[in-house]
Design an enzyme around this catalytic site. Structure first.
Site, PDB file in Angstrom:
ATOM      1  N   LYS A 313      68.960  20.754  47.989  1.00  0.00           N
ATOM      2  CA  LYS A 313      67.864  20.212  47.202  1.00  0.00           C
ATOM      3  C   LYS A 313      66.848  19.443  47.888  1.00  0.00           C
ATOM      4  CE  LYS A 313      69.931  20.254  42.669  1.00  0.00           C
ATOM      5  NZ  LYS A 313      70.292  19.214  41.402  1.00  0.00           N
ATOM      6  N   ASP A 349      65.229  18.245  37.223  1.00  0.00           N
ATOM      7  CA  ASP A 349      66.432  17.418  36.892  1.00  0.00           C
ATOM      8  C   ASP A 349      66.235  16.270  36.226  1.00  0.00           C
ATOM      9  OD1 ASP A 349      68.143  19.299  37.937  1.00  0.00           O
ATOM     10  OD2 ASP A 349      67.992  18.296  40.133  1.00  0.00           O
TER      11      ASP A 349
HETATM   12  P1  NAP Z   1      74.164  16.438  46.742  1.00  0.00           P
HETATM   13  O1  NAP Z   1      72.572  16.262  47.080  1.00  0.00           O
HETATM   14  O2  NAP Z   1      74.868  17.286  47.690  1.00  0.00           O
HETATM   15  O3  NAP Z   1      74.571  14.941  46.502  1.00  0.00           O
HETATM   16  C1  NAP Z   1      75.876  14.780  46.456  1.00  0.00           C
HETATM   17  C2  NAP Z   1      76.247  13.199  46.378  1.00  0.00           C
HETATM   18  O4  NAP Z   1      77.435  13.210  46.036  1.00  0.00           O
HETATM   19  C3  NAP Z   1      76.033  12.489  47.749  1.00  0.00           C
HETATM   20  O5  NAP Z   1      75.800  11.256  47.217  1.00  0.00           O
HETATM   21  C4  NAP Z   1      77.376  12.481  48.104  1.00  0.00           C
HETATM   22  O6  NAP Z   1      77.638  11.353  49.053  1.00  0.00           O
HETATM   23  C5  NAP Z   1      78.175  12.278  47.086  1.00  0.00           C
HETATM   24  N1  NAP Z   1      79.496  13.037  47.166  1.00  0.00           N
HETATM   25  C6  NAP Z   1      79.845  14.093  47.734  1.00  0.00           C
HETATM   26  N2  NAP Z   1      81.146  14.264  47.728  1.00  0.00           N
HETATM   27  C7  NAP Z   1      81.727  13.205  47.343  1.00  0.00           C
HETATM   28  C8  NAP Z   1      83.057  12.689  47.463  1.00  0.00           C
HETATM   29  N3  NAP Z   1      84.014  13.327  47.628  1.00  0.00           N
HETATM   30  N4  NAP Z   1      83.269  11.239  47.066  1.00  0.00           N
HETATM   31  C9  NAP Z   1      82.354  10.409  46.524  1.00  0.00           C
HETATM   32  N5  NAP Z   1      80.967  11.064  46.977  1.00  0.00           N
HETATM   33  C10 NAP Z   1      80.655  12.103  47.030  1.00  0.00           C
HETATM   34  O7  NAP Z   1      74.575  17.148  45.360  1.00  0.00           O
HETATM   35  P2  NAP Z   1      73.521  17.067  44.019  1.00  0.00           P
HETATM   36  O8  NAP Z   1      72.731  18.279  43.812  1.00  0.00           O
HETATM   37  O9  NAP Z   1      72.979  15.553  44.021  1.00  0.00           O
HETATM   38  O10 NAP Z   1      74.589  17.396  42.909  1.00  0.00           O
HETATM   39  C11 NAP Z   1      75.515  15.988  42.533  1.00  0.00           C
HETATM   40  C12 NAP Z   1      76.292  16.527  41.295  1.00  0.00           C
HETATM   41  O11 NAP Z   1      75.347  16.641  40.327  1.00  0.00           O
HETATM   42  C13 NAP Z   1      77.187  17.819  41.395  1.00  0.00           C
HETATM   43  O12 NAP Z   1      78.360  17.439  40.718  1.00  0.00           O
HETATM   44  C14 NAP Z   1      76.196  18.666  40.559  1.00  0.00           C
HETATM   45  O13 NAP Z   1      76.841  19.749  39.573  1.00  0.00           O
HETATM   46  C15 NAP Z   1      75.579  17.831  39.387  1.00  0.00           C
HETATM   47  N6  NAP Z   1      74.440  18.396  39.099  1.00  0.00           N
HETATM   48  C16 NAP Z   1      74.461  18.785  37.479  1.00  0.00           C
HETATM   49  C17 NAP Z   1      73.314  19.362  37.086  1.00  0.00           C
HETATM   50  C18 NAP Z   1      73.313  19.871  35.831  1.00  0.00           C
HETATM   51  O14 NAP Z   1      72.265  20.602  35.553  1.00  0.00           O
HETATM   52  N7  NAP Z   1      74.333  19.248  34.939  1.00  0.00           N
HETATM   53  C19 NAP Z   1      72.170  19.672  37.957  1.00  0.00           C
HETATM   54  C20 NAP Z   1      72.189  18.971  39.275  1.00  0.00           C
HETATM   55  C21 NAP Z   1      73.275  18.503  39.800  1.00  0.00           C
HETATM   56  P3  NAP Z   1      76.970  11.131  50.685  1.00  0.00           P
HETATM   57  O15 NAP Z   1      75.754  10.676  50.607  1.00  0.00           O
HETATM   58  O16 NAP Z   1      78.141  10.263  51.077  1.00  0.00           O
HETATM   59  O17 NAP Z   1      77.342  12.631  51.177  1.00  0.00           O
END
Ligand code: NAP
Length: 523
Positions: A313, A349
């Site tokens: 993203k 989002d």
């Molecule tokens: P992203 O850009 O990859 O960001 C992930 C975030 O989570 C980062 O801040 C990362 O920390 C942290 N993280 C990853 N693994 C971790 C772990 N094991 N322990 C602690 N922190 C961790 O992903 P994103 O697109 O923002 O998505 C994040 C979540 O939102 C996902 O679960 C996704 O399924 C959900 N989501 C849902 C929707 C929906 O429509 N419901 C839409 C978008 C996203 P670091 O900075 O340290 O890497």
């Protein structure tokens, strides 16, 4: 004398396919003829082409008599007989002459097609192939079980043997391999019967895109565990989710770019919306480690629109021709539109997070204190969206430098995990993947760290995460990521089509599937 000249049957046209051919082929295999034909009897109800893998039989020589019976009772089901030798990647232990003799008998018994590997055909020679081709339409096939290759030189070799159908199957090792095949099919498949696809997890898009390129047919598996090649999609999914029988040159292609993408529910949700609105459009899972691979394909496939998910993203935001002001501010894009050859980024989002929260917060009340876990794409949408509406936002992230940078940009605060038990919040939002399927027992917070009236987990699979379970037990109001998922998808649909989204249909497509999956897991 070539083995194939032993049997007399009516000549069949060497080129072209019979009219009204099904567009899906089910490859079936079993150790005994009785089992193989029993599977075929069942599969014949689906309006498909059936490939019988005679080389998997313990006694392939017994097959033709039973094939004849099958063809008499199922005259509308086209059969392909394949008896691949071990040297050509199959199981048949006999010689080339024995393979061709068996195929000729299968043709005489009623198989409308016989499949011979290119390597076998070249060794048998033109005359033997021409002889076989008089008894059934000859499918000349090429398989690479390791990698993608340039299809053109293989196709040139095949043309010398004048088959009725050209079948080229490779193994994709990246998203880009699908594009090599797509370009090949765009050039040739409209001109003559060609089947082309890439096996493996990376090759899934090719199994659907080939239909847009007018490939003769695509392959499906007949239920879970019945796959005859890696990456095969279940026939019900091909028909019900992807409407593969309706895909044609005019079908608009959309997809979700991410990695991994195998478990994304976006294809179910957005294909259900396209179906409900009777749009000639298909939405594909587009797994890619590098976002550039898919962005480059946007113009060649071409793609009309993309959803973007983990981990692309933020990376895609700087690679587009333009961003809407909200996506620019957030620095994260979850929606791309291709218009006049240019790619534009949006962020839906924010609407997906702020909308469900606003329904639960008192309008005009004191600004809510919100804790956002994470600092990635979804967290950025939450932080900027909530700050724009006056909320007090605190950020906690695994990598604290990212939390600090985001807090500075959005005029928010950061918090340390050790302080959580002391700080009161109105809302907690989990924007990390911790607790997402399959790691459903994990939670980003411990029970005593959940101190808020509303807990919103952006994860939608499972619908009730461990975090939400604990929050509910503590008396908090919980919001599942499913609400965000549907709201952001509905907005994407609207951006792409200009029409209001069929939200009830979208919700039903994902919720019913998840409920089914959860039931299966509990069994
Ligand atoms: P992203 O850009 O990859 O960001 C992930 C975030 O989570 C980062 O801040 C990362 O920390 C942290 N993280 C990853 N693994 C971790 C772990 N094991 N322990 C602690 N922190 C961790 O992903 P994103 O697109 O923002 O998505 C994040 C979540 O939102 C996902 O679960 C996704 O399924 C959900 N989501 C849902 C929707 C929906 O429509 N419901 C839409 C978008 C996203 P670091 O900075 O340290 O890497």
């Amino acid at each position: 004398m070539p083995a194939t000249t032993m049997i007399e049957t009516a000549p069949v046209p060497a080129q072209g396919l019979p009219p009204q051919m099904p567009r899906i082929c089910l490859a079936l295999q079993a150790p005994t003829v009785a089992e193989l034909l029993a599977k075929a009897e069942q599969a014949a109800r689906e309006s498909v082409i059936i490939e019988l893998r005679l080389d998997y039989l313990n006694h392939p020589e017994t097959a033709p008599a039973r094939i004849r019976q099958f063809c008499e009772s199922n005259p509308d089901t086209p059969l392909i007989a394949t008896c691949r030798r071990q040297a050509a990647g199959g199981k048949f232990k006999g010689t080339i002459a024995a393979e061709l003799a068996l195929l000729a008998k299968a043709a005489q018994a009623g198989c409308r097609f016989v499949d011979v590997s290119l390597e076998t055909a070249e060794r048998a020679g033109k005359e033997a192939m021409a002889g076989l081709g008089k008894r059934a339409r000859l499918i000349l096939s090429y398989h690479d079980f390791e990698r993608m290759r340039d299809p053109e030189p293989i196709f040139t070799r095949m043309q010398k043997l004048k088959p009725a159908v050209y079948k080229l199957v490779f193994t994709a090792r990246s998203f880009s391999d699908n594009l090599v095949l797509d370009a090949f099919l765009q050039k040739h498949a409209g001109q003559m019967p060609v089947v082309g696809l890439c096996m493996g997890e990376w090759g899934v898009p090719s199994r659907l895109l080939c239909m847009r390129d007018e490939a003769a047919f695509t392959f499906a598996s007949y239920g879970a565990g019945e796959e005859t090649a890696p990456g095969q999609i279940d026939i019900r999914e091909l028909r019900q989710v992807y409407r593969v029988d309706d895909i044609n040159r005019a079908t608009r292609v959309y997809g979700v770019l991410g990695y991994p993408i195998k478990h994304s529910l976006s294809p179910r949700m957005l294909n259900a919306a396209f179906r409900k609105e009777s749009l000639n459009a298909v939405y594909l899972p587009l797994a890619a480690k590098k976002a550039e691979e898919v962005l480059a394909a946007a113009h060649t496939i071409p793609l009309s629109g993309l959803s973007v998910t983990i981990p692309h993203k933020t990376a895609v935001a700087s690679r587009l021709d333009g961003l809407d002001p909200l996506a620019k501010k957030i620095g994260a894009v979850n929606t791309i539109v291709r218009s006049n050859g240019k790619l534009y980024g949006y962020n839906t989002d924010v609407a997906g997070i702020v909308g469900p929260l606003e329904q639960r917060l008192t309008p005009g009340g004191t600004p809510p204190r919100v804790l956002v876990l994470g600092a990635g794409g979804a967290a950025r949408a939450a932080v900027f969206g909530l700050r724009a509406r006056g909320a007090e936002v605190s950020i906690l992230n695994r990598t604290s430098a990212r939390a600090l940078a985001l807090a500075k940009q959005a005029q928010a605060k950061t918090v340390k995990r050790a302080d959580l038990k002391k700080l009161p919040f109105d809302v907690i939002i989990n924007a990390t993947p911790v607790g997402m399927w399959p790691d459903v027992k994990q939670s980003p917070l411990k029970a005593d760290e959940i101190r808020a009236a509303i807990v919103f987990d952006l994860i939608y699979n499972p619908m009730q995460t461990e975090l939400l379970r604990m929050a509910q037990a503590a008396g908090a109001q919980v919001i599942s990521g499913m609400e965000m998922f549907i709201a952001q998808g509905a907005r994407q649909f609207q951006i792409w089509t200009g029409k209001p989204a069929p939200v009830a249909e979208m919700r039903h497509a994902v919720v019913s599937w998840l409920e089914e999956e959860e039931k299966k897991q509990k069994k």
